[in-house]
Write an enzyme that holds these catalytic residues in place. Structure first.
Site, PDB file in Angstrom:
ATOM      1  CG  HIS A 306      -2.081   0.914   1.094  1.00 28.58           C
ATOM      2  ND1 HIS A 306      -2.003   2.254   1.353  1.00 28.58           N
ATOM      3  CD2 HIS A 306      -3.338   0.667   0.668  1.00 28.58           C
ATOM      4  CE1 HIS A 306      -3.182   2.798   1.112  1.00 28.58           C
ATOM      5  NE2 HIS A 306      -4.017   1.869   0.697  1.00 28.58           N
ATOM      6  CG  ASP A 363      -8.435  -4.173  -3.043  1.00 30.01           C
ATOM      7  OD1 ASP A 363      -7.627  -3.226  -3.194  1.00 30.01           O
ATOM      8  OD2 ASP A 363      -9.661  -4.038  -3.095  1.00 30.01           O
TER       9      ASP A 363
HETATM   10  C1  SDX Z   1      -6.140   0.093  -3.137  1.00 26.54           C
HETATM   11  O1  SDX Z   1      -4.261   4.577  -2.121  1.00 26.54           O
HETATM   12  C2  SDX Z   1      -5.295   3.951  -1.511  1.00 26.54           C
HETATM   13  O2  SDX Z   1      -5.712   4.317  -0.464  1.00 26.54           O
HETATM   14  C3  SDX Z   1      -5.846   2.760  -2.305  1.00 26.54           C
HETATM   15  C4  SDX Z   1      -6.884   1.916  -1.584  1.00 26.54           C
HETATM   16  C5  SDX Z   1      -8.152   2.680  -1.328  1.00 26.54           C
HETATM   17  O3  SDX Z   1      -8.879   2.307  -0.388  1.00 26.54           O
HETATM   18  O4  SDX Z   1      -8.450   3.587  -2.146  1.00 26.54           O
HETATM   19  O5  SDX Z   1      -6.365   1.431  -0.363  1.00 26.54           O
HETATM   20  C6  SDX Z   1      -7.309   0.722  -2.450  1.00 26.54           C
HETATM   21  O6  SDX Z   1      -5.855   0.442  -4.256  1.00 26.54           O
HETATM   22  C7  SDX Z   1      -5.311  -0.910  -2.377  1.00 26.54           C
HETATM   23  C8  SDX Z   1      -4.081  -1.435  -3.198  1.00 26.54           C
HETATM   24  C9  SDX Z   1      -4.580  -2.497  -4.169  1.00 26.54           C
HETATM   25  N1  SDX Z   1      -3.524  -2.877  -5.112  1.00 26.54           N
HETATM   26  C10 SDX Z   1      -2.858  -4.059  -5.003  1.00 26.54           C
HETATM   27  O7  SDX Z   1      -3.056  -4.883  -4.098  1.00 26.54           O
HETATM   28  C11 SDX Z   1      -1.867  -4.324  -6.139  1.00 26.54           C
HETATM   29  C12 SDX Z   1      -0.533  -4.852  -5.554  1.00 26.54           C
HETATM   30  N2  SDX Z   1       0.099  -3.773  -4.789  1.00 26.54           N
HETATM   31  C13 SDX Z   1       1.149  -3.017  -5.451  1.00 26.54           C
HETATM   32  O8  SDX Z   1       1.024  -2.847  -6.814  1.00 26.54           O
HETATM   33  C14 SDX Z   1       1.593  -1.804  -4.642  1.00 26.54           C
HETATM   34  O9  SDX Z   1       1.783  -2.224  -3.361  1.00 26.54           O
HETATM   35  C15 SDX Z   1       0.745  -0.536  -4.658  1.00 26.54           C
HETATM   36  C16 SDX Z   1       0.477  -0.051  -6.040  1.00 26.54           C
HETATM   37  C17 SDX Z   1      -0.553  -0.765  -3.949  1.00 26.54           C
HETATM   38  C18 SDX Z   1       1.504   0.538  -3.901  1.00 26.54           C
HETATM   39  O10 SDX Z   1       2.735   0.603  -4.486  1.00 26.54           O
HETATM   40  P1  SDX Z   1       3.632   1.949  -4.370  1.00 26.54           P
HETATM   41  O11 SDX Z   1       3.387   2.636  -3.098  1.00 26.54           O
HETATM   42  O12 SDX Z   1       3.472   2.748  -5.630  1.00 26.54           O
HETATM   43  O13 SDX Z   1       5.071   1.378  -4.248  1.00 26.54           O
HETATM   44  P2  SDX Z   1       5.917   0.781  -5.425  1.00 26.54           P
HETATM   45  O14 SDX Z   1       5.069   0.141  -6.474  1.00 26.54           O
HETATM   46  O15 SDX Z   1       6.882   1.837  -5.842  1.00 26.54           O
HETATM   47  O16 SDX Z   1       6.685  -0.412  -4.650  1.00 26.54           O
HETATM   48  C19 SDX Z   1       7.707  -0.081  -3.710  1.00 26.54           C
HETATM   49  C20 SDX Z   1       8.543  -1.363  -3.608  1.00 26.54           C
HETATM   50  C21 SDX Z   1       9.023  -1.861  -4.981  1.00 26.54           C
HETATM   51  O17 SDX Z   1      10.195  -2.622  -4.753  1.00 26.54           O
HETATM   52  P3  SDX Z   1      11.641  -1.888  -5.050  1.00 26.54           P
HETATM   53  O18 SDX Z   1      11.674  -1.606  -6.541  1.00 26.54           O
HETATM   54  O19 SDX Z   1      11.639  -0.619  -4.204  1.00 26.54           O
HETATM   55  O20 SDX Z   1      12.661  -2.918  -4.609  1.00 26.54           O
HETATM   56  O21 SDX Z   1       7.725  -2.411  -3.067  1.00 26.54           O
HETATM   57  C22 SDX Z   1       7.587  -3.435  -4.043  1.00 26.54           C
HETATM   58  C23 SDX Z   1       7.962  -2.847  -5.386  1.00 26.54           C
HETATM   59  O22 SDX Z   1       8.450  -3.854  -6.254  1.00 26.54           O
HETATM   60  N3  SDX Z   1       6.173  -3.851  -4.014  1.00 26.54           N
HETATM   61  C24 SDX Z   1       5.755  -5.088  -4.248  1.00 26.54           C
HETATM   62  C25 SDX Z   1       4.375  -5.049  -4.066  1.00 26.54           C
HETATM   63  N4  SDX Z   1       3.994  -3.807  -3.743  1.00 26.54           N
HETATM   64  C26 SDX Z   1       5.114  -3.057  -3.714  1.00 26.54           C
HETATM   65  N5  SDX Z   1       6.425  -6.208  -4.600  1.00 26.54           N
HETATM   66  C27 SDX Z   1       5.664  -7.309  -4.764  1.00 26.54           C
HETATM   67  N6  SDX Z   1       4.330  -7.377  -4.598  1.00 26.54           N
HETATM   68  C28 SDX Z   1       3.645  -6.255  -4.249  1.00 26.54           C
HETATM   69  N7  SDX Z   1       2.311  -6.305  -4.088  1.00 26.54           N
END
Ligand code: SDX
Length: 433
Positions: A306, A363
């Site tokens: 998140h 989710d």
């Molecule tokens: C919702 O914003 C809100 O409030 C949203 C929400 C709401 O109520 O409105 O809460 C609803 O959208 C919840 C999130 C649902 N999405 C997912 O479950 C999809 C999987 N999650 C990721 O895609 C990710 O965690 C995000 C998009 C939710 C958040 O990612 P960020 O904050 O943009 O961070 P990032 O993508 O830059 O990741 C930072 C690091 C990276 O690694 P490094 O390159 O720094 O080594 O964390 C890793 C990413 O690779 N990472 C993950 C991961 N999430 C982040 N690695 C593997 N699996 C994951 N799920």
């Protein structure tokens, strides 16, 4: 004494005001930065950038806190209804009995969809994704009620809000019935908001739907937990589109489209698809954990991580409890729940997930409840949208009333070609590929 931040650029010191919120959050106010320094800031995806000051929802990502208008979401999930929570978000206070009754009457009075709109539903392909139908139909509803911008009386605005809250629920159920080729079930004045939705979804002339109060309660909690979440992607879309002073329906339609993305509200559908892939692969989550850790693999573990929460999403805990209640009530176990719990256990012990502060988000378990309710997979994000609607409306209302309102228009740093002349066709050298 006003707090300030000092910025030194090319040997010159600039003092920038620091603003502080009621919960002690602080921000550097850069609204005069470009005027005073000629520089802008850069923050792709805005993780470090505040777009507004808001009084609606407070989140603390480090401590896993979530409150609507100051009330912890866990208390609302335990004591409130989705209808009452919607009123709280939009109006800022819990309603009195008369206010809640008037709100309920408005929701009931505006629950029908104009009969001419049936033609739109009939012309979508049966397999059309309901999120695409919903965003289209919300814009279409606007066509049938054009009086909105002229009449800005509070009653007219309240009718607009009630119309959206009620009709979006009706249209979601209609899209499901049309996708099945079944006749539409109309809303009933005898049923509460959530019970009405379940009845419109599942009632049938050959198999009358029996209202199950535990399911109605579970749906109330589900939608309460989805109702708002400060400046998330889809809410920011509603505010951005709304900042151009379009009508509310167009701004909400934009929010629905943003929510559709699998990295946002579309994750609840993507989680179940991922769990089904794990099940189809024999049930071992290890290969999926390995892919999630692999920086060369774009795969993300759906339902984990998140932007704000760097600990367990407080909503995920409550959703998991509702899961257990609903499944035990139905006396059936969902193998995907077992896989989800195993996946969570493995991930939370994995150094990659620990180091990246990746925990289950809202989710991760929500799809399990929706499956138990009989909601089809392609409607999972529609369920999120219905829940988030009061949040979008409250945020849009706050932005319209904001004395510091501006059209949202971020800047950029240009990295393209510097000035060059037009080259006539005859002088262009074709690139040898
Ligand atoms: C919702 O914003 C809100 O409030 C949203 C929400 C709401 O109520 O409105 O809460 C609803 O959208 C919840 C999130 C649902 N999405 C997912 O479950 C999809 C999987 N999650 C990721 O895609 C990710 O965690 C995000 C998009 C939710 C958040 O990612 P960020 O904050 O943009 O961070 P990032 O993508 O830059 O990741 C930072 C690091 C990276 O690694 P490094 O390159 O720094 O080594 O964390 C890793 C990413 O690779 N990472 C993950 C991961 N999430 C982040 N690695 C593997 N699996 C994951 N799920």
């Amino acid at each position: 004494m006003e707090q300030t931040a000092k910025l030194i650029i090319d040997g010159k010191t600039y003092e920038l005001p620091i603003i502080e919120g009621t919960e002690g959050e602080r921000a550097i106010d850069i609204s005069a930065l470009r005027r005073d320094t000629g520089l802008i800031t850069m923050d792709p995806g805005y993780p470090n950038t505040g777009s507004c000051e808001s009084s609606i929802t407070f989140m603390d990502g480090e401590r896993g806190i979530l409150r609507y208008r100051g009330i912890p979401v866990a208390q609302l999930a335990e004591h409130s209804s989705f209808r009452e929570t919607s009123y709280l978000l939009i109006n800022g206070e819990l309603p009195t009995p008369d206010e809640l009754n008037h709100f309920s009457v408005m929701l009931n009075d505006h629950s029908l969809v104009h009969e001419d709109m049936q033609h739109f539903f009939q012309n979508f392909p049966r397999r059309a994704h309901p999120m695409g139908i919903l965003s289209s139909m919300v814009n279409a509803v606007r066509v049938f009620y054009p009086e909105i911008p002229e009449d800005t009386s509070q009653e007219a605005i309240n009718i607009t809000f009630s119309r959206l809250l009620s009709k979006v629920r009706t249209m979601a159920a209609m899209s499901y019935k049309y996708s099945k080729g079944h006749q539409v079930v109309y809303p009933s004045h005898r049923l509460s908001y959530c019970a009405n939705f379940l009845n419109m979804m599942f009632d049938s002339p050959v198999k009358p739907y029996e209202i199950d109060e535990d399911m109605v309660r579970a749906l109330n909690v589900f939608w309460i937990l989805h109702a708002d979440h400060e400046q998330n992607c889809s809410t920011s879309a509603v505010r951005l589109v709304g900042s151009a002073r379009v009508n509310l329906y167009a701004a909400i339609s934009a929010g629905i489209c943003a929510l559709w993305g699998k990295f946002h509200g579309g994750a609840n559908q993507a989680v179940v698809e991922m769990l089904q892939d794990i099940q189809d692969g024999g049930g071992d989550p290890a290969p999926f954990i390995a892919r999630a850790r692999d920086r060369n693999d774009p795969f993300r573990l759906m339902g984990f991580g998140h932007r704000v929460y760097k600990t367990y999403d407080p909503r995920a805990r409550i959703i998991k409890q509702v899961c257990d209640t609903v499944l035990s009530k139905l006396t059936y176990s969902d193998p995907l729940l077992d896989i989800a719990m195993q996946l969570e256990e493995v991930a939370l012990k994995d150094p990659y997930f620990i180091d990246h502060h990746l925990y289950p988000n809202l989710d991760f378990y929500s799809g399990i409840i929706l499956r138990a309710m009989g909601i089809p997979l392609n409607m999972f994000t529609v369920m999120f949208a219905i829940g988030r609607l009061p949040g979008w409306i409250s945020q849009w209302k706050e932005s319209v009333e904001d004395p510091h309102w501006k059209v949202h228009r971020p800047r950029q740093i240009y990295q393209g070609k510097t000035e060059r002349d037009y080259v006539p066709m005859g002088e262009r050298v074709t690139k040898v590929s």
